[in-house]
Design a protein around this motif. Structure first.
Motif, PDB file in Angstrom:
ATOM      1  N   THR A  95      19.218  29.846 -49.058  1.00  0.00           N
ATOM      2  CA  THR A  95      18.193  30.330 -48.134  1.00  0.00           C
ATOM      3  C   THR A  95      17.662  29.180 -47.287  1.00  0.00           C
ATOM      4  OG1 THR A  95      17.519  32.087 -49.655  1.00  0.00           O
ATOM      5  CG2 THR A  95      15.933  31.452 -47.964  1.00  0.00           C
ATOM      6  N   PRO A  96      17.586  29.338 -45.969  1.00  0.00           N
ATOM      7  CA  PRO A  96      17.025  28.283 -45.119  1.00  0.00           C
ATOM      8  C   PRO A  96      15.554  28.028 -45.441  1.00  0.00           C
ATOM      9  CG  PRO A  96      18.250  29.888 -43.808  1.00  0.00           C
ATOM     10  CD  PRO A  96      18.102  30.472 -45.176  1.00  0.00           C
ATOM     11  N   LEU A  97      15.144  26.784 -45.312  1.00  0.00           N
ATOM     12  CA  LEU A  97      13.744  26.404 -45.445  1.00  0.00           C
ATOM     13  C   LEU A  97      13.205  26.196 -44.033  1.00  0.00           C
ATOM     14  CD1 LEU A  97      14.094  23.837 -48.384  1.00  0.00           C
ATOM     15  CD2 LEU A  97      13.441  26.255 -48.534  1.00  0.00           C
ATOM     16  N   GLN A  98      12.089  26.855 -43.726  1.00  0.00           N
ATOM     17  CA  GLN A  98      11.568  26.820 -42.364  1.00  0.00           C
ATOM     18  C   GLN A  98      10.125  26.326 -42.323  1.00  0.00           C
ATOM     19  OE1 GLN A  98      12.290  30.885 -40.930  1.00  0.00           O
ATOM     20  NE2 GLN A  98      14.138  30.127 -39.907  1.00  0.00           N
ATOM     21  N   LEU A  99       9.815  25.680 -41.225  1.00  0.00           N
ATOM     22  CA  LEU A  99       8.461  25.199 -40.968  1.00  0.00           C
ATOM     23  C   LEU A  99       8.047  25.746 -39.611  1.00  0.00           C
ATOM     24  CD1 LEU A  99       6.075  23.366 -41.798  1.00  0.00           C
ATOM     25  CD2 LEU A  99       7.227  21.491 -40.594  1.00  0.00           C
ATOM     26  N   LEU A 154       7.686  27.411 -55.826  1.00  0.00           N
ATOM     27  CA  LEU A 154       7.844  28.604 -55.002  1.00  0.00           C
ATOM     28  C   LEU A 154       7.018  29.777 -55.510  1.00  0.00           C
ATOM     29  CD1 LEU A 154      11.694  28.205 -54.859  1.00  0.00           C
ATOM     30  CD2 LEU A 154      10.245  28.166 -52.811  1.00  0.00           C
ATOM     31  N   THR A 155       6.548  30.590 -54.585  1.00  0.00           N
ATOM     32  CA  THR A 155       5.772  31.771 -54.979  1.00  0.00           C
ATOM     33  C   THR A 155       6.650  32.822 -55.648  1.00  0.00           C
ATOM     34  OG1 THR A 155       6.061  32.632 -52.733  1.00  0.00           O
ATOM     35  CG2 THR A 155       3.991  31.471 -53.227  1.00  0.00           C
ATOM     36  N   ASP A 156       7.930  32.879 -55.299  1.00  0.00           N
ATOM     37  CA  ASP A 156       8.870  33.834 -55.886  1.00  0.00           C
ATOM     38  C   ASP A 156      10.263  33.215 -55.945  1.00  0.00           C
ATOM     39  OD1 ASP A 156       7.319  36.404 -56.249  1.00  0.00           O
ATOM     40  OD2 ASP A 156       6.992  36.084 -54.101  1.00  0.00           O
ATOM     41  N   TYR A 157      11.120  33.829 -56.762  1.00  0.00           N
ATOM     42  CA  TYR A 157      12.514  33.388 -56.834  1.00  0.00           C
ATOM     43  C   TYR A 157      13.189  33.614 -55.487  1.00  0.00           C
ATOM     44  CZ  TYR A 157      17.418  33.044 -58.112  1.00  0.00           C
ATOM     45  OH  TYR A 157      18.737  32.686 -58.153  1.00  0.00           O
ATOM     46  N   VAL A 158      13.992  32.637 -55.080  1.00  0.00           N
ATOM     47  CA  VAL A 158      14.707  32.705 -53.809  1.00  0.00           C
ATOM     48  C   VAL A 158      16.174  32.345 -54.063  1.00  0.00           C
ATOM     49  CG1 VAL A 158      14.838  31.834 -51.440  1.00  0.00           C
ATOM     50  CG2 VAL A 158      12.619  31.985 -52.586  1.00  0.00           C
ATOM     51  N   GLU A 159      17.080  33.063 -53.435  1.00  0.00           N
ATOM     52  CA  GLU A 159      18.507  32.786 -53.605  1.00  0.00           C
ATOM     53  C   GLU A 159      18.869  31.429 -52.998  1.00  0.00           C
ATOM     54  OE1 GLU A 159      21.063  34.203 -55.147  1.00  0.00           O
ATOM     55  OE2 GLU A 159      19.747  35.769 -55.981  1.00  0.00           O
ATOM     56  N   PRO A 160      19.610  30.602 -53.745  1.00  0.00           N
ATOM     57  CA  PRO A 160      20.103  29.347 -53.165  1.00  0.00           C
ATOM     58  C   PRO A 160      20.893  29.619 -51.889  1.00  0.00           C
ATOM     59  CG  PRO A 160      20.432  29.364 -55.539  1.00  0.00           C
ATOM     60  CD  PRO A 160      19.973  30.738 -55.174  1.00  0.00           C
ATOM     61  N   GLU A 180       8.527  27.848 -45.552  1.00  0.00           N
ATOM     62  CA  GLU A 180       8.869  29.231 -45.856  1.00  0.00           C
ATOM     63  C   GLU A 180      10.317  29.279 -46.331  1.00  0.00           C
ATOM     64  OE1 GLU A 180       8.054  28.858 -42.143  1.00  0.00           O
ATOM     65  OE2 GLU A 180       6.016  28.520 -42.878  1.00  0.00           O
ATOM     66  N   ALA A 181      10.555  30.058 -47.388  1.00  0.00           N
ATOM     67  CA  ALA A 181      11.898  30.269 -47.921  1.00  0.00           C
ATOM     68  C   ALA A 181      12.086  31.773 -48.053  1.00  0.00           C
ATOM     69  CB  ALA A 181      12.064  29.572 -49.265  1.00  0.00           C
ATOM     70  N   GLY A 182      12.641  32.395 -47.028  1.00  0.00           N
ATOM     71  CA  GLY A 182      12.704  33.849 -47.015  1.00  0.00           C
ATOM     72  C   GLY A 182      11.296  34.404 -46.998  1.00  0.00           C
ATOM     73  N   SER A 183      10.994  35.287 -47.954  1.00  0.00           N
ATOM     74  CA  SER A 183       9.646  35.870 -48.044  1.00  0.00           C
ATOM     75  C   SER A 183       8.716  35.035 -48.920  1.00  0.00           C
ATOM     76  CB  SER A 183       9.732  37.292 -48.611  1.00  0.00           C
ATOM     77  OG  SER A 183      10.320  37.268 -49.910  1.00  0.00           O
ATOM     78  N   ALA A 184       9.232  33.947 -49.503  1.00  0.00           N
ATOM     79  CA  ALA A 184       8.436  33.098 -50.390  1.00  0.00           C
ATOM     80  C   ALA A 184       7.907  31.876 -49.645  1.00  0.00           C
ATOM     81  CB  ALA A 184       9.270  32.652 -51.588  1.00  0.00           C
ATOM     82  N   ILE A 185       6.877  31.280 -50.245  1.00  0.00           N
ATOM     83  CA  ILE A 185       6.322  30.028 -49.742  1.00  0.00           C
ATOM     84  C   ILE A 185       6.603  28.949 -50.774  1.00  0.00           C
ATOM     85  CG2 ILE A 185       4.235  28.795 -49.027  1.00  0.00           C
ATOM     86  CD1 ILE A 185       5.055  31.004 -47.123  1.00  0.00           C
TER      87      ILE A 185
END
Length: 325
Positions: free
Chosen positions: A260-264, A252-258, A306-311
């Protein structure tokens, strides 16, 4: 922390649950309550296995050590009491099985790293009997009886030490005297390692929302052992390729809270279940690492989500698909 460091490390997992099974029917009983083929094990051997509900939802990933007079189960900390109650309700009249929680009277340590065996060899122990994951044998350290098992609990070289609680201080003092630079891992350190390794954890990747095939624990599931709790659902999913989501690693590009939806491309294809920040980025773009379930039809390794603002880029992890540890 550097997972490639040759320096040995230890993790005190004494707060994990330890359940003892006694009685003439103990092996048959555990065989019928979990996913792996326990009937193949002889005293001195062990394996990882999954305890399931009748609908094949995952209760826990446990390690079983088969001994001459009993079986010792190492279970997740938060599953200690619920799992004992679950197993107890399947002991029927006439079954020669007794369960005992020995967590408070024993201690357990994981030793990790390619050089950790040398610690015990320097103490005069012959570890030649420990050849495969789960192999275990009784030894003496500081004149105290201990049991050492091959395997670290991760897809990393290592050993697991169990012993009566009253011998904990003299044994660990002797070990640290033999290896003064031995690093002790905190709970945060272990969590970091287990995410990087891909070991699924209770209340994160292992919940009643997922089955062990989705968690990619195929290597500790026997598809020909016969009936056990959850077997019919597992067999049906395997036969008809009914696994609709699978667990993967995510750079991940940044830490993301567990959670968080993963989107395509704006469509939800999964969910992040665990995440840890990286002291040293995997590459120029990856500053965190996570685990998450992704729909099978969306893709696997190499997929970018995409995971929130992260990739996040989907990657494989060492523990999943391995033989367990």
């Amino acid at each position: 922390m550097n997972t490639d460091s040759p320096a040995p490390a230890c993790y005190d997992c004494s707060h994990w649950g330890r359940i003892l099974l006694r009685g003439a029917d103990r092996l048959r009983f555990l065989h019928n309550q979990s996913s792996n083929n326990l009937n193949l094990l002889k005293p001195g051997q062990g394996c990882d296995t999954v305890i399931l509900t009748s609908t094949a939802r995952t209760l826990d990933l446990v390690t079983a050590w088969v001994r001459h007079d009993d079986i010792l189960l190492l279970v997740s900390p938060q599953r200690r009491e619920p799992l004992q109650k679950w197993l107890d309700k399947y002991i029927f009249f006439g079954d020669q099985v007794e369960l005992q929680d020995v967590t408070q009277t024993t201690s357990c340590w994981r030793f990790l790293g390619p050089t950790c065996e040398q610690i015990f060899k320097n103490l005069g122990l012959d570890l030649s009997d420990l050849q495969q994951l789960g192999d275990h044998h009784q030894y003496y350290i500081a004149d105290c009886p201990v049991e050492i098992s091959f395997g670290s609990g991760l897809a990393l070289p290592g050993l697991t030490l169990t012993l009566p609680i009253e011998y904990r201080l003299p044994v660990m003092a002797e070990i640290k005297l033999a290896q003064p630079e031995l690093m002790e891992l905190s709970e945060t350190d272990w969590e970091h390692l287990r995410i990087l390794q891909g070991r699924p954890a209770v209340d994160a990747e292992l919940t009643e929302d997922y089955n062990p095939l989705e968690a990619r624990l195929d290597s500790i599931i026997s598809f020909d052992k016969g009936c056990y709790i959850g077997q019919e659902t597992i067999a049906r999913l395997n036969t008809y390729q009914g696994v609709k989501q699978q667990l993967w690693g995510l750079a991940l590009t940044d830490y993301v809270e567990p959670g968080t939806p993963l989107q395509l491309e704006g469509t939800k294809v999964g969910v992040l279940t665990s995440c840890t920040s990286l002291d040293q980025p995997l590459d120029q773009q990856s500053n965190a690492f996570g685990l998450g379930y992704i729909k099978t039809k969306a893709g696997g390794v190499g997929l970018r989500v995409e995971a929130g603002s992260a990739i996040g880029q989907v990657v494989d992890v060492p523990f999943l698909g391995a033989e367990g540890a």
